[in-house]
Design an enzyme around this catalytic site. Sequence first.
Site, PDB file in Angstrom:
ATOM      1  CD  GLU A  25      -2.542   1.739   0.441  1.00 17.75           C
ATOM      2  OE1 GLU A  25      -2.373   2.880   0.000  1.00 17.75           O
ATOM      3  OE2 GLU A  25      -3.414   0.950   0.017  1.00 17.75           O
ATOM      4  NE  ARG A  98     -16.681   6.017  -1.415  1.00 15.53           N
ATOM      5  CZ  ARG A  98     -16.436   5.320  -2.521  1.00 15.53           C
ATOM      6  NH1 ARG A  98     -15.436   4.461  -2.524  1.00 15.53           N
ATOM      7  NH2 ARG A  98     -17.166   5.472  -3.601  1.00 15.53           N
ATOM      8  CE1 TYR A 206     -25.049   5.956   1.413  1.00 19.06           C
ATOM      9  CE2 TYR A 206     -25.763   6.800  -0.726  1.00 19.06           C
ATOM     10  CZ  TYR A 206     -24.768   6.306   0.101  1.00 19.06           C
ATOM     11  OH  TYR A 206     -23.491   6.145  -0.385  1.00 19.06           O
TER      12      TYR A 206
END
Length: 414
Positions: A25, A98, A206
Amino acid sequence: MIVVGGGLGAAFSLTRQGLAVRLLESAPAFGEVGAGIQLAPNCTRILDDYGLLDEAKGLGVVPDAMVMRDAVDGAELTRLDLRDLETRYGYPYLVIHRSDLHGLLLRACERAGVELINDAQVTSYENTDGGARVTLASGAIHEAGMVIAADGLHSAARELFVDDEPVSSAYVAYRGTVPAEQPRVGSVDLSEVVVYVGPRCHFVHYGLRGGELLNQVAVFESPKALAGRDDWGTPDELDAAFADTCDFVRDGLPFMWRDKWWRMFDRNPIMTWVHGRIALLGDSAHPPLQYIAQGAIMAIEDGWVLGEHVARHRAADGTVDWTAALAAYEAVRPEHCRRVLTTSRKWGELWHLDGLAREQRNALLRARDTYDYSFTDWLYGPTALSPDQEPEMFMPIPLSSVAPGEAALAGGAA
């Protein structure tokens, strides 16, 4: 094997098949920015297979309905009954932050024994006699029998396959979350995923985290982008783009984060994802526009499909026939993702119509039956493992099938 970039789902999928996985990463720490993400049944089915669905449901919201409204007058155009949809496809439609989804997958990788390495910016890929290697910005080299490049929209690995660039849609997204105690949230049904579609703009909201937050997304076409300027997508353009929308939409704009925005890019579909022992996965292969909410889902599907084919082509001694596994992966995923990319573009065009075309679209949407799944069966069913399992695409309904007089009557009925 090595997974490069945001491939937590793939890393977990391959580790559960008994492979030793190292994930590289580039960021100094694992994390995710942004706000909400929608996970359709083709994704929650995979989370359930991974044993992660209950945790995901506990972190997110399982809404009751998806509603489309006209952004100008606020009138409802059509809806999906998401509880009935869950019955049809066997798995729920879920909305989640997320960072919560990222954390869930990260914890799963940690439990499974994935080797997680940060500050590892991969700058180049190459095949070797026994597999593949990657070189980092630091000069360090990592080698393995297989490398999965999940390095995103600006993938360095994609250069091995095609000489292309990201395609700008000239659209910009602003995001923001509103705490539940704010009056704004009191006026909203958090059991609904709602999109307001307007001329050259749309607005989505939402609930998140069990209703603790209201997630909002405002997307619009940037005049500065169309004019070729570099400073496009600024807050003044945001306010101007929604000036003619209904009160509810305009009242949501002050809650947007105004210090950052996301320019909307995709890339043209490519059908070759495998080069020796290097394979593309996720946005490196198929970065989409966001209109059918399948970007992250496609990456999770890619990882699941690859894991399933590894299992099918793994010998008793643990050796993987990578040639066969990668051929099976490439036989099914590029065509599915091509469909998603091209449909996402068309859906975005449909959302942002003006004039007569907007009235024709609205008339067609109002005529749609709530329980008509002809436009979702190709997408929300089980993820195909081979081309013969891929469902047929839906049949588009041309706007021209609505006469101008019918469209005007439908518009007046609102």
